[in-house]
Motif scaffolding. Structure first.
Motif, short mmCIF file in Angstrom:
data_model
loop_
_atom_site.label_atom_id
_atom_site.label_comp_id
_atom_site.label_asym_id
_atom_site.label_seq_id
_atom_site.Cartn_x
_atom_site.Cartn_y
_atom_site.Cartn_z
N ASP A 136 0.82 -1.22 0.00
CA ASP A 136 0.00 0.00 0.00
C ASP A 136 0.85 1.27 0.00
OD1 ASP A 136 -2.65 0.62 -0.30
OD2 ASP A 136 -3.14 0.63 1.82
N ARG A 137 1.98 1.24 0.70
CA ARG A 137 2.81 2.44 0.80
C ARG A 137 3.71 2.65 -0.41
NH1 ARG A 137 5.51 0.95 5.95
NH2 ARG A 137 4.40 -1.02 5.68
N ILE A 138 3.62 1.74 -1.38
CA ILE A 138 4.20 1.94 -2.71
C ILE A 138 3.08 2.24 -3.70
CG2 ILE A 138 5.46 0.87 -4.61
CD1 ILE A 138 7.27 1.50 -2.31
N ASP A 141 -1.72 5.82 5.45
CA ASP A 141 -1.55 4.39 5.73
C ASP A 141 -1.04 4.12 7.14
OD1 ASP A 141 -2.03 1.80 4.63
OD2 ASP A 141 0.12 1.45 4.65
N LEU A 142 -1.71 4.70 8.11
CA LEU A 142 -1.50 4.36 9.51
C LEU A 142 -2.78 4.72 10.26
CD1 LEU A 142 0.74 6.93 11.40
CD2 LEU A 142 -0.06 7.34 9.09
N PRO A 143 -2.98 4.20 11.46
CA PRO A 143 -4.25 4.40 12.16
C PRO A 143 -4.52 5.87 12.48
CG PRO A 143 -2.95 2.67 13.21
CD PRO A 143 -2.05 3.34 12.22
N SER A 144 -5.80 6.19 12.57
CA SER A 144 -6.26 7.49 13.07
C SER A 144 -5.90 8.66 12.17
CB SER A 144 -5.72 7.73 14.49
OG SER A 144 -6.10 6.68 15.36
N HIS A 191 -6.88 2.62 6.08
CA HIS A 191 -7.80 1.52 5.80
C HIS A 191 -9.16 1.81 6.42
CE1 HIS A 191 -4.73 -1.83 4.78
NE2 HIS A 191 -4.15 -0.65 4.63
N TYR A 192 -10.22 1.42 5.72
CA TYR A 192 -11.58 1.50 6.25
C TYR A 192 -12.26 0.16 6.00
CZ TYR A 192 -10.95 6.56 6.61
OH TYR A 192 -10.49 7.82 6.95
N ASP A 197 -12.70 -3.41 5.14
CA ASP A 197 -11.82 -4.30 4.38
C ASP A 197 -11.15 -3.59 3.21
OD1 ASP A 197 -13.98 -3.92 2.73
OD2 ASP A 197 -14.35 -6.05 2.34
N GLN A 198 -11.29 -2.27 3.15
CA GLN A 198 -10.69 -1.47 2.09
C GLN A 198 -9.34 -0.92 2.55
OE1 GLN A 198 -12.90 -0.60 -1.04
NE2 GLN A 198 -13.41 -2.58 -0.14
N CYS A 199 -8.37 -0.91 1.66
CA CYS A 199 -7.06 -0.39 2.03
C CYS A 199 -6.94 1.08 1.60
CB CYS A 199 -5.94 -1.24 1.43
SG CYS A 199 -5.87 -1.24 -0.37
N THR A 200 -5.81 1.68 1.88
CA THR A 200 -5.63 3.11 1.60
C THR A 200 -5.72 3.41 0.11
OG1 THR A 200 -4.15 3.16 3.52
CG2 THR A 200 -4.15 5.09 2.10
N PHE A 201 -5.26 2.50 -0.71
CA PHE A 201 -5.37 2.66 -2.17
C PHE A 201 -6.83 2.84 -2.57
CE2 PHE A 201 -5.44 1.12 -6.56
CZ PHE A 201 -4.28 1.65 -7.11
N ASP A 202 -7.71 2.03 -1.99
CA ASP A 202 -9.15 2.16 -2.27
C ASP A 202 -9.67 3.53 -1.86
OD1 ASP A 202 -9.95 -0.65 -3.12
OD2 ASP A 202 -9.05 -1.09 -1.19
N TYR A 203 -9.22 3.99 -0.68
CA TYR A 203 -9.73 5.26 -0.18
C TYR A 203 -9.32 6.42 -1.09
CZ TYR A 203 -10.69 9.30 2.71
OH TYR A 203 -11.17 10.51 3.15
N ILE A 204 -8.11 6.39 -1.60
CA ILE A 204 -7.65 7.47 -2.49
C ILE A 204 -8.49 7.50 -3.76
CG2 ILE A 204 -5.72 8.30 -3.89
CD1 ILE A 204 -3.85 7.15 -1.72
N ILE A 205 -8.80 6.34 -4.30
CA ILE A 205 -9.65 6.28 -5.49
C ILE A 205 -11.01 6.91 -5.20
CG2 ILE A 205 -10.95 4.70 -6.99
CD1 ILE A 205 -8.55 2.84 -6.97
N LYS A 206 -11.58 6.57 -4.05
CA LYS A 206 -12.89 7.10 -3.68
C LYS A 206 -12.81 8.59 -3.35
CE LYS A 206 -16.63 6.44 -0.31
NZ LYS A 206 -17.09 5.64 0.86
#
Length: 284
Positions: free
Chosen positions: A12-14, A51-54, A59-60, A62-71
């Motif tokens: 995720d961090r790449i 890509d770290l808590p809080s 992540h939200y 079962d979605q990772c940070t990559f998903d959140y950026i797209i949304k």
């Protein structure tokens, strides 16, 4: 804009820097620092933590940070939506989400092992994700079929012949590396899914596992490593229990507390209090 996250990236961090650089902010700058420095340095450098808590970009469910950026940035490119489950599957060890997820994990783990400089690792990772994007955009229907007989013979060799020499088999060494790479971040290490990347039948792997891993089952071995890591963090850092749970791969603090107490006969807070008292007594 500057973006900041934890050091030693793998998936995720790449993937997120690639996504940001290619589709959100072409001038973005990325900074990798130790976990406990991310928030302080984000404020000092006016950088966005991810890509770290809080934090917002994380992540939200079962979605990772990559998903959140797209949304978050309303990215509608179909190729990105093809990539999303691949990244998510590799990042969360849910390789059932996309057949390419296990391959992405293998390549990313290998890169991380070979390249110790995080920014050099990011440069190589950018090429990987450029290639994945091109595949998703233009080449999804391309095939490269291998000889099934060759695959069958290789599978038989790995399963039944390779282990007869008395030496530690290749699959055990590879499995140990996979566990070491994922133990802190992967909430769902799964022997059945790992067996697919090793080309070893899951039943065989489960049966043989204890011979090479401290006479423990897969689940017990993973829990042992996580508790050992948690003990070290409780002793040597000021991280909160929630942060330690996250850093050691537990799904939440409650789960962490329960497993820790099962292994040590005390909960993490009690363990830390005893350590603190012991240090105080020693210094008096």
């Amino acid at each position: 804009m500057k973006w900041i996250t934890r050091e030693r990236p793998k998936i995720d961090r790449i993937a997120c820097p690639w996504l940001i650089k290619r589709f959100v902010d072409s001038d973005a700058e990325f900074i990798y620092v130790p976990f406990d420095q991310v928030i302080p340095q984000s404020k000092e450098l006016n950088a966005i933590p991810f890509d770290l808590p809080s934090v917002e970009y994380t992540h939200y469910g079962d979605q990772c940070t990559f998903d959140y950026i797209i949304k978050k940035h309303n990215l509608s490119d179909p190729a990105l939506h093809t990539l999303a489950p691949i990244v998510r599957g590799a990042d969360t060890d849910r390789h059932d989400l996309a057949t390419q997820a296990s391959g992405l994990w293998a390549i990313s783990a290998g890169l991380s092992h070979n390249i110790t400089n995080d920014h050099e690792l990011l440069e190589s990772g950018m090429m990987i994700y450029d290639a994945l994007y091109t595949w998703a955009k233009h080449l999804q229907n391309e095939k490269h079929t291998q000889n099934p007989i060759e695959n069958l013979l290789l599978d038989v060799y790995k399963k039944y012949l390779q282990d007869k020499s008395g030496k530690v088999p290749d699959w055990a060494r590879e499995l140990k590396e996979i566990i070491q790479d994922q133990i802190d971040t992967n909430l769902a290490l799964n022997l059945k899914e790992i067996s697919q990347s090793l080309n070893v039948h899951p039943s065989y792997l489960s049966r043989e596992f204890s011979k090479y891993f401290d006479d423990l089952s897969f689940g017990d071995y993973i829990r042992k490593l996580r508790i050992e890591r948690a003990t070290q963090l409780l002793r040597d850092t000021d991280h909160t229990l929630a942060e330690i749970a996250y850093l050691t791969g537990f799904s939440d603090q409650s789960h962490f507390n329960r497993i820790f107490k099962k292994h040590t006969d005390q909960n993490p807070s009690e363990f830390r209090k005893k350590l603190s008292k012991s240090k105080t007594d020693t210094n008096q």
